[in-house]
Write an enzyme that holds these catalytic residues in place. Structure first.
Site, PDB file in Angstrom:
ATOM      1  N   CYS A 260       0.812  -1.227   0.000  1.00 37.77           N
ATOM      2  CA  CYS A 260       0.000   0.000   0.000  1.00 37.77           C
ATOM      3  C   CYS A 260       0.842   1.272   0.000  1.00 37.77           C
ATOM      4  CB  CYS A 260      -0.953  -0.005   1.193  1.00 37.77           C
ATOM      5  SG  CYS A 260      -2.235  -1.262   1.083  1.00 37.77           S
ATOM      6  N   LYS A 323       5.855  -6.172   7.890  1.00 41.40           N
ATOM      7  CA  LYS A 323       5.424  -5.778   9.226  1.00 41.40           C
ATOM      8  C   LYS A 323       5.049  -7.042   9.983  1.00 41.40           C
ATOM      9  CE  LYS A 323       1.344  -4.177  10.045  1.00 41.40           C
ATOM     10  NZ  LYS A 323       0.103  -3.383  10.108  1.00 41.40           N
TER      11      LYS A 323
END
Length: 433
Positions: A260, A323
């Site tokens: 993103c 992440k």
């Protein structure tokens, strides 16, 4: 209500399942038969905490099913577009071929007065273009951007911090239909914001641009901290007390990645150029450059602690996902660092609790360990590249005898320096004294 979700990747699969879990009858449609088979069997093609359980539970109710057959669209009143808008190859702008194809497949199956709802992240102006096509069928378009965080996607879908409606008429049927879709969520008191198409499209990309800027800002401060002997973590704590700034997203380290933020800020900057206002978003180019520079800075820090050469040195890379709580390695800083060190002649041993499969598919030439312990065995240097809880809570004393040298490079500034130094390790963070 009867809903369809076109595109059953990360966004679409989660949205379809969440909508069915609150009582709607949902069909998810995708062109990938393998993905549909997995989802139909109650197994997600990606890692997301808690999602597999919700998927299986919801399928068992009979309200959720998945198919490759576009004729199934005819049964729905509201159709969500949840396909990907990746970065174009060799360009910064967004590739809209998938959303255009989704709309094209939808047109023959649209009933009059039905509603198409865009959730994909698109360049501003896309919704207006698609609306002119969709309205020829008697259907209408709304834009309802998503704000999912990987690792918290189910929660963010069922209990978002806001719901945005981008519509052509604020008092039209689009708002009434969306209110029916989101009735259980709105009943929780979630703010509902109604605006035009362009503003709704900008909400998503502007939010991502702001977050990316905040991360790159603190990483720029980390460079200055390293040059002056200051401590960027203490700096972030101090300025984070200012309510106008806030402490969240002020964690210096290896930087952002994923599917993103990187592609969205590039596409946003490219759209600014197309609109003739490139100067307004030029700062995003620097945000991107700062972020990418963190990967080089980490490699330089590793080399510095190995006498300026990584050739033949065994380097344990803990973390491959971009992440924690995700198996997503798209534009992952951790995976890029591992790849570059391998190309420089290092013996790189990688471990991640969930992202081994996706990392191996993307970088099959790397070496992967099946546990933290096997990754650390004989390591000349240990690198924390993703801040998984398993790594944050490592006991330095418990793993000291495994490694060849007790040197840890904290690429996410997530460890306690005093604890590691007390355990006999050389500790180095990014921008930390």
């Amino acid at each position: 209500m009867k809903l369809s979700v076109i595109g059953c990747g990360y966004l679409g699969a989660v949205h379809a399942t969440a909508m069915a879990s609150i009582g709607h009858e949902v069909v998810g449609i995708d062109v990938d038969p393998d993905r549909i088979a997995l989802l139909s069997a109650g197994k997600a093609p990606f890692y997301e905490p808690g999602f597999d359980d919700l998927l299986r539970e919801t399928i068992s109710t009979g309200r959720l099913r998945f198919t490759t057959d576009p004729s199934e669209l005819e049964t729905a009143t509201v159709h969500f577009l949840a396909v990907g808008t990746p970065q174009r190859q060799n360009e910064d702008s967004a590739d809209l071929r998938y959303i255009d194809a989704a709309v094209e497949s939808l047109l023959p199956n649209l009933a009059e007065h039905s509603l198409v709802v865009g959730k994909s992240t698109v360049p501003v102006g896309t919704a207006q273009r698609l609306a002119s096509i969709i309205e020829q069928t008697g259907a209408r378009l709304a834009w309802n951007p998503e704000f999912l965080r990987e690792g918290f996607a189910v929660q963010d879908t069922l209990e978002p911090d806001r719901i945005v409606y981008g519509v052509s008429h604020p008092d039209g049927a689009e708002v009434e239909l969306l209110d029916r879709v989101y009735a259980p969520t709105l009943a929780l008191g979630v703010p509902r914001l109604i605006m035009d198409y362009a503003t709704a499209e900008l909400v998503k990309v502007a939010a991502n641009a702001f977050l990316a800027t905040k991360i790159s800002f603190i990483n720029a401060m980390a460079e200055i901290a390293d040059a002056t002997g200051a401590d960027v973590s203490q700096l972030a704590d101090a300025i984070g007390h200012d309510a106008r700034i806030g402490r969240r997203f002020l964690n210096a380290g290896l930087g952002f990645g994923g599917g993103c933020l990187p592609k969205d800020i590039r596409a946003f900057a490219a759209r600014g150029e197309e609109l003739g206002h490139g100067a307004s978003l030029r700062f995003l180019r620097e945000v991107d450059e700062i972020n990418l520079r963190q990967r080089t800075r980490l490699i330089e820090t590793i080399s510095e602690h190995l006498d300026s050469s990584v050739v033949g040195r065994r380097i344990a890379i803990l973390g491959l996902a971009f992440k924690p709580n995700s198996d997503d390695t798209r534009d992952s800083p951790a995976l890029e660092v591992a790849t570059r060190l391998h190309a420089m002649g290092a013996e790189v041993i990688c471990y991640d609790p969930e992202a081994i499969t996706t990392a191996r598919a993307a970088r099959p030439h790397l070496n992967f360990a099946d546990s933290i312990e096997s990754a650390l065995t004989g390591a000349d240097i240990t690198v924390i590249a993703t801040e998984w809880d398993q790594f944050r809570t490592l006991d330095p004393a418990a793993v000291s005898d495994l490694v060849g040298q007790r040197i840890v490079i904290d690429g996410r500034n997530c460890l306690d320096p005093a604890l590691w130094r007390a355990g006999g390790w050389t500790y180095r963070g990014l921008g930390r004294r």
